[in-house]
Design a protein around this motif. Structure first.
Motif, short mmCIF file in Angstrom:
data_model
loop_
_atom_site.label_atom_id
_atom_site.label_comp_id
_atom_site.label_asym_id
_atom_site.label_seq_id
_atom_site.Cartn_x
_atom_site.Cartn_y
_atom_site.Cartn_z
N SER A 198 42.03 40.04 39.48
CA SER A 198 41.80 41.48 39.59
C SER A 198 41.27 41.95 40.94
N MET A 199 40.90 41.07 41.86
CA MET A 199 40.40 41.54 43.14
C MET A 199 40.54 40.47 44.21
N THR A 213 29.48 37.95 47.11
CA THR A 213 28.69 39.12 47.49
C THR A 213 27.20 38.79 47.39
N PHE A 240 29.60 46.86 45.24
CA PHE A 240 30.88 46.17 45.41
C PHE A 240 31.83 46.49 44.26
N TYR A 241 31.33 46.41 43.01
CA TYR A 241 32.22 46.63 41.88
C TYR A 241 32.54 48.11 41.67
N ASP A 267 32.99 50.23 44.16
CA ASP A 267 34.05 50.44 45.16
C ASP A 267 35.38 49.83 44.69
N HIS A 268 35.28 48.64 44.08
CA HIS A 268 36.50 47.99 43.62
C HIS A 268 37.21 48.81 42.55
N HIS A 328 40.89 50.32 43.05
CA HIS A 328 41.99 49.61 42.41
C HIS A 328 42.35 50.13 41.02
N LYS A 383 29.81 43.01 36.28
CA LYS A 383 31.11 43.64 36.55
C LYS A 383 31.58 44.44 35.35
#
Length: 455
Positions: free
Chosen positions: A136-137, A143, A321-322, A324-325, A329, A358
């Motif tokens: 998925s990424m 991180t 981070f998550y 933004d992900h 996406h 997450k």
């Protein structure tokens, strides 16, 4: 080590040798075949990264070989067709059957090199995209800016420069595969495949075929070892590998060659092994569930991924981070965790580690409203049903884990409770839980539950 393995099939020796010399000058590893029979043998000897295939040959034409190689599991690699007598219909047929491109003779040197380069790049992107869809990424690096994570990343960079086997340990959800991919990207094998194997998902009767491939009726199935040629083979949950597969893997890696199931000719390999587990392999060796010699091979360079609760200062960075992900996406709305929510989450026990974080972020972005995520909203989201041990302690089973790992956490919490309840008396505990003492001892060892401290 990163050279691509290219097979050139053409019945004209001048063209064969010229193409071979040109590609070798570009740093590729090239083998040649003068007809269909030798081409078939070359594919049995080793899985190529690319095939340059002439259409008109004396024994069998290239279109027939293309059809044959594309049956069942699809083409093993990109195939570029070559012909001096090609027609539009032939080119269309080759493309329909999966050929990457069609080159006319006499060959243009510039076009040949450009097509070869693009086909290899396309195949690499294809393999990377398979991994990205599954995970998925994109994998850049683990991180976190905490001293613990910085030390771990520096350690990985040093290890990556040496082609040794690596054993990564850590709790479920802590990021073992992310670390393995990061190690691969830091190594000289970065341009070659990273092939991950979920060992626990392979049935024992299929393990040899999955790892080593098979030959049957002239058809070849390339196993994971050949798919990872020149690159990295990642064995996730290696402790779940059955003993026969352990023995075969050790033999293959010791000798640098193996036999496919049903095959008679040894296949050479060049691959780096990274293994991962959340179990104690030393305990598995003592209980007879894991080969001691394979353990020592894997344990040349051990790496431990810390659970998130040991570096809670990285929680804010992971949240960002998550967020933004998922915004980039999955087109979820951007939301910011306020200071209260971040501080609360820094003190959360994170039994599911980074995976739990997450999943929490994704849930809050999907179900929440407004630009800001508050502490109250976080507490409500974390208030989903949890399984706790009967003594009221903090042994939580996360519902965000895969079934097998959740079951293992429940078993550990249950047996910890029973051990505490019976004050370490295994005889009484075995009778209460309905297990034989020997089986109970083995289960306690596999779950790393200490007995002596409970008496």
């Amino acid at each position: 080590m990163s050279a691509s393995h290219i097979l050139v099939v053409d019945d004209e020796p001048d063209i064969r040798n010229l193409v071979k010399e040109i590609l070798e000058d570009e740093g590729h590893e090239v083998v040649v075949a003068e007809n269909g029979a030798t081409a078939r043998q070359a594919l049995r000897d080793r899985r190529p990264d690319l095939v340059l295939l002439d259409i008109w040959m004396p024994d069998v034409d290239g279109i027939t070989l293309l059809k044959e190689w594309g049956e069942d599991e699809g083409l093993p690699c990109p195939i570029i067709m070559m012909s001096g007598h090609g027609t539009v219909e032939t080119a269309v047929e080759a493309t329909r059957l999966g050929a990457y491109d069609f080159l006319e003779k006499p060959l243009s040197l510039a076009k040949l090199l450009l097509t070869v380069e693009r086909s290899l790049e396309a195949e690499q992107l294809k393999q990377e995209n398979v991994g990205l869809r599954r995970h998925s990424m994109p994998i850049h690096e683990p991180t976190g800016k905490s001293p613990m994570m910085q030390r771990l990343k520096e350690q990985v960079k040093r290890i990556a420069q040496h082609d040794t086997w690596v054993l990564i340990t850590g709790e479920p959800g802590s990021g073992r595969e992310t670390l393995a991919r990061y190690l691969h990207m830091q190594s000289v094998r970065r341009e070659r495949p990273f092939v991950d194997v979920a060992v626990s998902s392979i049935a024992s009767e299929n393990s040899a075929r999955e790892l080593f491939g098979s030959e049957e009726g002239g058809r070849i199935h390339y196993g994971r070892l050949e798919q990872a040629a020149g690159g990295t083979l990642f064995l996730d949950e290696v402790a779940d590998m059955d003993l026969e597969a352990q023995s075969q893997l050790l033999g293959a890696l010791d000798t640098g060659a193996f036999l496919r199931v049903g095959g008679t000719d040894p296949v050479s390999i060049d691959v780096r092994i990274i293994a991962a587990t959340h179990k104690n392999l030393e305990e598995a060796v003592q209980s007879g569930d894991f080969r001691e010699d394979l353990f020592y091979h894997l344990n040349v360079v051990p790496l431990r991924v810390p659970p998130l609760r040991e570096h809670p200062e990285d929680v804010p960075d992971l949240l960002n981070f998550y967020v933004d992900h998922f915004v980039a996406h999955e087109k979820l709305p951007y939301r910011r965790f306020n200071v209260g929510a971040q501080n609360f989450l820094r003190n959360h026990p994170w039994y599911g580690n980074v995976r739990e974080l997450k999943n929490l972020v994704q849930r809050l972005l999907i179900l929440g409203a407004g630009d800001e995520v508050s502490q109250d909203e976080v507490e409500a989201a974390l208030g989903a049903p949890e399984l706790r041990s009967g003594d009221g302690g903090g042994d939580v089973v996360s519902f965000d884990l895969p079934l097998r790992q959740a079951r293992e956490q429940f078993e550990k919490a249950y047996l910890e409770y029973q051990l505490h309840k019976h004050e370490g008396n295994i005889s009484r505990m075995a009778k209460d839980v309905g297990m034989e003492r020997t089986h109970l001892y083995r289960k306690l060892r596999s779950l790393e539950i200490e007995i002596k401290d409970r008496r």
